[in-house]
Design a protein around this motif. Structure first.
Motif, PDB file in Angstrom:
ATOM      1  N   GLY A 239      -1.412   2.221  -3.387  1.00 30.20           N
ATOM      2  CA  GLY A 239      -0.815   3.034  -4.440  1.00 30.20           C
ATOM      3  C   GLY A 239      -1.289   4.475  -4.412  1.00 30.20           C
ATOM      4  O   GLY A 239      -2.280   4.810  -3.761  1.00 30.20           O
ATOM      5  N   ASN A 240      -0.560   5.308  -5.120  1.00 28.43           N
ATOM      6  CA  ASN A 240      -0.949   6.702  -5.315  1.00 28.43           C
ATOM      7  C   ASN A 240      -1.407   6.882  -6.766  1.00 28.43           C
ATOM      8  O   ASN A 240      -2.535   6.572  -7.097  1.00 28.43           O
ATOM      9  CB  ASN A 240       0.203   7.641  -4.953  1.00 28.43           C
ATOM     10  N   GLU A 241      -0.485   7.331  -7.643  1.00 25.64           N
ATOM     11  CA  GLU A 241      -0.860   7.470  -9.055  1.00 25.64           C
ATOM     12  C   GLU A 241      -1.101   6.112  -9.710  1.00 25.64           C
ATOM     13  O   GLU A 241      -1.971   5.960 -10.561  1.00 25.64           O
ATOM     14  CB  GLU A 241       0.228   8.213  -9.840  1.00 25.64           C
ATOM     15  N   LYS A 242      -0.342   5.116  -9.300  1.00 26.93           N
ATOM     16  CA  LYS A 242      -0.471   3.768  -9.844  1.00 26.93           C
ATOM     17  C   LYS A 242      -1.064   2.859  -8.780  1.00 26.93           C
ATOM     18  O   LYS A 242      -0.631   2.867  -7.634  1.00 26.93           O
ATOM     19  CB  LYS A 242       0.899   3.233 -10.285  1.00 26.93           C
ATOM     20  N   GLN A 243      -2.077   2.073  -9.182  1.00 31.42           N
ATOM     21  CA  GLN A 243      -2.758   1.198  -8.241  1.00 31.42           C
ATOM     22  C   GLN A 243      -2.272  -0.249  -8.390  1.00 31.42           C
ATOM     23  O   GLN A 243      -2.033  -0.719  -9.499  1.00 31.42           O
ATOM     24  CB  GLN A 243      -4.278   1.224  -8.463  1.00 31.42           C
ATOM     25  N   ILE A 244      -2.122  -0.916  -7.250  1.00 29.03           N
ATOM     26  CA  ILE A 244      -1.786  -2.341  -7.232  1.00 29.03           C
ATOM     27  C   ILE A 244      -2.854  -3.058  -6.415  1.00 29.03           C
ATOM     28  O   ILE A 244      -3.096  -2.705  -5.253  1.00 29.03           O
ATOM     29  CB  ILE A 244      -0.404  -2.598  -6.606  1.00 29.03           C
ATOM     30  N   SER A 245      -3.516  -4.038  -7.014  1.00 31.77           N
ATOM     31  CA  SER A 245      -4.516  -4.827  -6.295  1.00 31.77           C
ATOM     32  C   SER A 245      -3.953  -6.214  -6.000  1.00 31.77           C
ATOM     33  O   SER A 245      -3.035  -6.682  -6.675  1.00 31.77           O
ATOM     34  CB  SER A 245      -5.806  -4.941  -7.114  1.00 31.77           C
ATOM     35  N   PHE A 246      -4.525  -6.857  -4.990  1.00 29.54           N
ATOM     36  CA  PHE A 246      -4.017  -8.144  -4.533  1.00 29.54           C
ATOM     37  C   PHE A 246      -5.098  -9.223  -4.644  1.00 29.54           C
ATOM     38  O   PHE A 246      -6.241  -8.949  -4.986  1.00 29.54           O
ATOM     39  CB  PHE A 246      -3.514  -8.017  -3.100  1.00 29.54           C
ATOM     40  N   ILE A 247      -4.697 -10.428  -4.353  1.00 30.23           N
ATOM     41  CA  ILE A 247      -5.603 -11.573  -4.472  1.00 30.23           C
ATOM     42  C   ILE A 247      -6.828 -11.372  -3.579  1.00 30.23           C
ATOM     43  O   ILE A 247      -6.691 -11.155  -2.373  1.00 30.23           O
ATOM     44  CB  ILE A 247      -4.870 -12.871  -4.077  1.00 30.23           C
ATOM     45  N   PRO A 248      -8.040 -11.412  -4.149  1.00 31.18           N
ATOM     46  CA  PRO A 248      -9.239 -11.195  -3.330  1.00 31.18           C
ATOM     47  C   PRO A 248      -9.527 -12.359  -2.395  1.00 31.18           C
ATOM     48  O   PRO A 248      -9.094 -13.493  -2.625  1.00 31.18           O
ATOM     49  CB  PRO A 248     -10.356 -11.031  -4.372  1.00 31.18           C
ATOM     50  N   CYS A 249     -10.254 -12.049  -1.326  1.00 35.00           N
ATOM     51  CA  CYS A 249     -10.668 -13.086  -0.380  1.00 35.00           C
ATOM     52  C   CYS A 249     -12.189 -13.122  -0.325  1.00 35.00           C
ATOM     53  O   CYS A 249     -12.865 -12.190  -0.779  1.00 35.00           O
ATOM     54  CB  CYS A 249     -10.092 -12.831   1.012  1.00 35.00           C
ATOM     55  N   GLU A 250     -12.702 -14.192   0.255  1.00 36.25           N
ATOM     56  CA  GLU A 250     -14.144 -14.317   0.463  1.00 36.25           C
ATOM     57  C   GLU A 250     -14.427 -14.460   1.950  1.00 36.25           C
ATOM     58  O   GLU A 250     -13.735 -15.200   2.656  1.00 36.25           O
ATOM     59  CB  GLU A 250     -14.713 -15.518  -0.284  1.00 36.25           C
ATOM     60  N   ILE A 251     -15.430 -13.729   2.425  1.00 33.95           N
ATOM     61  CA  ILE A 251     -15.864 -13.817   3.815  1.00 33.95           C
ATOM     62  C   ILE A 251     -17.007 -14.822   3.893  1.00 33.95           C
ATOM     63  O   ILE A 251     -17.960 -14.756   3.114  1.00 33.95           O
ATOM     64  CB  ILE A 251     -16.338 -12.449   4.331  1.00 33.95           C
ATOM     65  N   ALA A 293     -12.434   1.537  -8.989  1.00 32.41           N
ATOM     66  CA  ALA A 293     -13.205   2.135  -7.897  1.00 32.41           C
ATOM     67  C   ALA A 293     -12.316   2.995  -7.006  1.00 32.41           C
ATOM     68  O   ALA A 293     -12.728   4.065  -6.528  1.00 32.41           O
ATOM     69  CB  ALA A 293     -13.869   1.030  -7.074  1.00 32.41           C
ATOM     70  N   TYR A 294     -11.117   2.550  -6.771  1.00 31.25           N
ATOM     71  CA  TYR A 294     -10.104   3.258  -5.971  1.00 31.25           C
ATOM     72  C   TYR A 294      -9.671   4.534  -6.693  1.00 31.25           C
ATOM     73  O   TYR A 294      -9.648   5.631  -6.116  1.00 31.25           O
ATOM     74  CB  TYR A 294      -8.937   2.304  -5.784  1.00 31.25           C
ATOM     75  N   LYS A 295      -9.376   4.397  -7.968  1.00 32.35           N
ATOM     76  CA  LYS A 295      -8.837   5.514  -8.746  1.00 32.35           C
ATOM     77  C   LYS A 295      -9.841   6.643  -8.916  1.00 32.35           C
ATOM     78  O   LYS A 295      -9.503   7.828  -8.779  1.00 32.35           O
ATOM     79  CB  LYS A 295      -8.375   5.010 -10.109  1.00 32.35           C
ATOM     80  N   LEU A 347       4.650  -4.249   3.858  1.00 36.83           N
ATOM     81  CA  LEU A 347       3.460  -3.441   3.569  1.00 36.83           C
ATOM     82  C   LEU A 347       3.521  -2.123   4.331  1.00 36.83           C
ATOM     83  O   LEU A 347       3.256  -1.055   3.765  1.00 36.83           O
ATOM     84  CB  LEU A 347       2.204  -4.231   3.962  1.00 36.83           C
ATOM     85  N   ILE A 348       3.882  -2.186   5.606  1.00 37.10           N
ATOM     86  CA  ILE A 348       4.001  -0.963   6.403  1.00 37.10           C
ATOM     87  C   ILE A 348       5.040  -0.024   5.793  1.00 37.10           C
ATOM     88  O   ILE A 348       4.816   1.190   5.655  1.00 37.10           O
ATOM     89  CB  ILE A 348       4.354  -1.301   7.865  1.00 37.10           C
ATOM     90  N   GLU A 349       6.200  -0.575   5.393  1.00 37.86           N
ATOM     91  CA  GLU A 349       7.243   0.241   4.767  1.00 37.86           C
ATOM     92  C   GLU A 349       6.716   0.910   3.495  1.00 37.86           C
ATOM     93  O   GLU A 349       6.979   2.090   3.243  1.00 37.86           O
ATOM     94  CB  GLU A 349       8.455  -0.629   4.416  1.00 37.86           C
ATOM     95  N   GLU A 350       5.969   0.159   2.697  1.00 37.82           N
ATOM     96  CA  GLU A 350       5.425   0.694   1.447  1.00 37.82           C
ATOM     97  C   GLU A 350       4.434   1.826   1.723  1.00 37.82           C
ATOM     98  O   GLU A 350       4.445   2.870   1.046  1.00 37.82           O
ATOM     99  CB  GLU A 350       4.745  -0.422   0.650  1.00 37.82           C
ATOM    100  N   LEU A 351       3.591   1.667   2.727  1.00 38.13           N
ATOM    101  CA  LEU A 351       2.609   2.695   3.056  1.00 38.13           C
ATOM    102  C   LEU A 351       3.272   3.963   3.583  1.00 38.13           C
ATOM    103  O   LEU A 351       2.835   5.087   3.276  1.00 38.13           O
ATOM    104  CB  LEU A 351       1.602   2.156   4.079  1.00 38.13           C
ATOM    105  N   LEU A 352       4.325   3.803   4.360  1.00 38.59           N
ATOM    106  CA  LEU A 352       5.084   4.968   4.839  1.00 38.59           C
ATOM    107  C   LEU A 352       5.688   5.726   3.658  1.00 38.59           C
ATOM    108  O   LEU A 352       5.657   6.962   3.613  1.00 38.59           O
ATOM    109  CB  LEU A 352       6.180   4.519   5.806  1.00 38.59           C
ATOM    110  N   GLN A 353       6.221   4.988   2.688  1.00 35.69           N
ATOM    111  CA  GLN A 353       6.826   5.620   1.517  1.00 35.69           C
ATOM    112  C   GLN A 353       5.776   6.320   0.659  1.00 35.69           C
ATOM    113  O   GLN A 353       5.999   7.427   0.159  1.00 35.69           O
ATOM    114  CB  GLN A 353       7.580   4.586   0.687  1.00 35.69           C
ATOM    115  N   LEU A 354       4.619   5.676   0.489  1.00 34.34           N
ATOM    116  CA  LEU A 354       3.543   6.288  -0.298  1.00 34.34           C
ATOM    117  C   LEU A 354       3.067   7.584   0.343  1.00 34.34           C
ATOM    118  O   LEU A 354       2.804   8.579  -0.353  1.00 34.34           O
ATOM    119  CB  LEU A 354       2.378   5.304  -0.434  1.00 34.34           C
TER     120      LEU A 354
END
Length: 369
Positions: A239-251, A293-295, A347-354
């Motif tokens: 995201g830019n002005e608005k942030q979108i977070s996704f399901i976290p993972c564990e390593i 943290a991102y913002k 995701l790639i399309e979204e990043l190109l647009q952002l």
């Protein structure tokens, strides 16, 4: 859209970039876009790759990109989309028009604001964080300081500069300070290097001194952190002005800790759990803190935010942020997005647009009267 993918780079993560960029190139929809490839050598030289390189990695889904040093590239300040990138062929320079640059570059000279500043000077749109955010997030000390100022939880740390530990006395003073504050063991890592490059664990004075010297070979500023018996959690944010977070993972590393060897060289270096084995309340907390943290760092485009959860007390702490995480189809960043309903190609399309949107909004601002 005409997309130029940059890969390789003058970085300890050069080889990782070759793999990530190949995956990005394979997954761009060529019915909508055209793709040009520019490889950057370990010496920092730019070379345009002819169409055969794209064809080669699309045919072989296990292949990583290569760099053929045949057609040098130069970049022109103020050149914009039409004239900023020029390819040399038989002594003549040909303009390489691009709508947007996708710098699939990891670590130094890729995520540290240097190449982002170059794109800004050239007036080229690009994917990912801007100059300031890239520079800040590459510096683990400055990142922690900003997070602390926003009352976000971070892993405790000591920061030391190279000149402070160049003498035996200085090194001894640093070791004593670390021992008094954290005891042993501790982790020691460069402030401005990615993928755990130069990072190691020290369990005594001898290992401490060896680890400090190794970390200082990668950067002139290092972090010392206490050993925390922790679970490692990651969260993707876009995201830019608005942030979108996704399901976290564990390593779930099989090594003592999730080092460079475990990440990239040992195929059995770690396993992963998506979603992380957390309660709904914990998942909501991870996502909320990741977005904050991102913002607060003015990040844009994308980042992966990394956490520790202390196994002894359950405390959640921010570890670091990565503004161009691994980008293969099996890397954690795109996998978390996919688990949240955003497929790799989308995701790639979204990043190109952002990236395009951020560039266009910045172009609306005045730079002179």
């Amino acid at each position: 859209m005409k997309i130029t993918i940059l890969y390789g780079g003058k970085s300890g993560e050069h080889e990782v970039s070759l793999v990530s960029a190949a995956s990005v190139a394979r997954n761009i929809d060529l019915s909508k876009h055209t793709v040009d490839l520019i490889g950057i050598t370990k010496e920092g030289k730019w070379f345009y790759q002819d169409s055969s390189e794209l064809e080669r990695i699309k045919k072989d889904t296990n292949a990583s990109l290569q760099i053929k040093e045949k057609y040098p590239v130069v970049i022109v300040p103020g050149g914009s989309k039409q004239n900023a990138l020029k390819v040399e062929n038989n002594g003549k320079y040909i303009n390489l028009y691009t709508d947007i640059v996708f710098p699939v570059l990891h670590g130094t000279f890729g995520e540290d604001g240097t190449i982002q500043g170059l794109f800004e000077m050239a007036e080229l749109p690009y994917v990912g964080c801007g100059t300031m955010a890239s520079s800040l997030t590459m510096d683990k000390e400055k990142t922690k300081q900003i997070w602390e100022s926003a009352n976000l939880p971070v892993v405790p740390y000591i920061c030391a500069k190279k000149f402070e530990a160049e003498t035996e006395q200085g090194l001894s003073v640093l070791e004593e300070k670390s021992k008094n504050q954290f005891g042993y063991p501790v982790f020691i890592k460069p402030c401005c290097a990615g993928s755990s490059v130069g990072a190691s664990k020290a369990a005594n004075k001898e290992e401490f001194e060896k680890s400090v010297k190794e970390a200082f070979s990668w950067d002139d500023k290092i972090l010392i952190e206490p050993f925390i018996k922790a679970r490692e959690i990651e969260c993707s944010v876009i995201g830019n002005e608005k942030q979108i977070s996704f399901i976290p993972c564990e390593i779930l590393p099989t090594h003592e800790f999730y080092d460079y060897e475990a990440k990239y060289k040992d195929p059995d270096g770690a396993s992963f759990s998506i979603p992380a084995n957390l309660s709904e309340e914990q998942i909501a907390q991870v996502k909320s803190i990741a977005e904050k943290a991102y913002k607060v760092l003015d990040a844009s485009g994308l980042s992966r935010v990394d956490f520790f959860i202390d196994k002894d007390n359950g405390n959640l702490m921010l570890n670091e942020i990565n503004t161009m995480p691994g980008f293969t189809s099996i890397s954690m960043f795109p996998q978390m997005c996919n688990a949240g309903g955003l497929k790799y190609a989308d995701l790639i399309e979204e990043l190109l647009q952002l990236g395009t949107n951020r560039f266009e909004k910045k172009r609306e601002l005045l730079t002179s009267r």
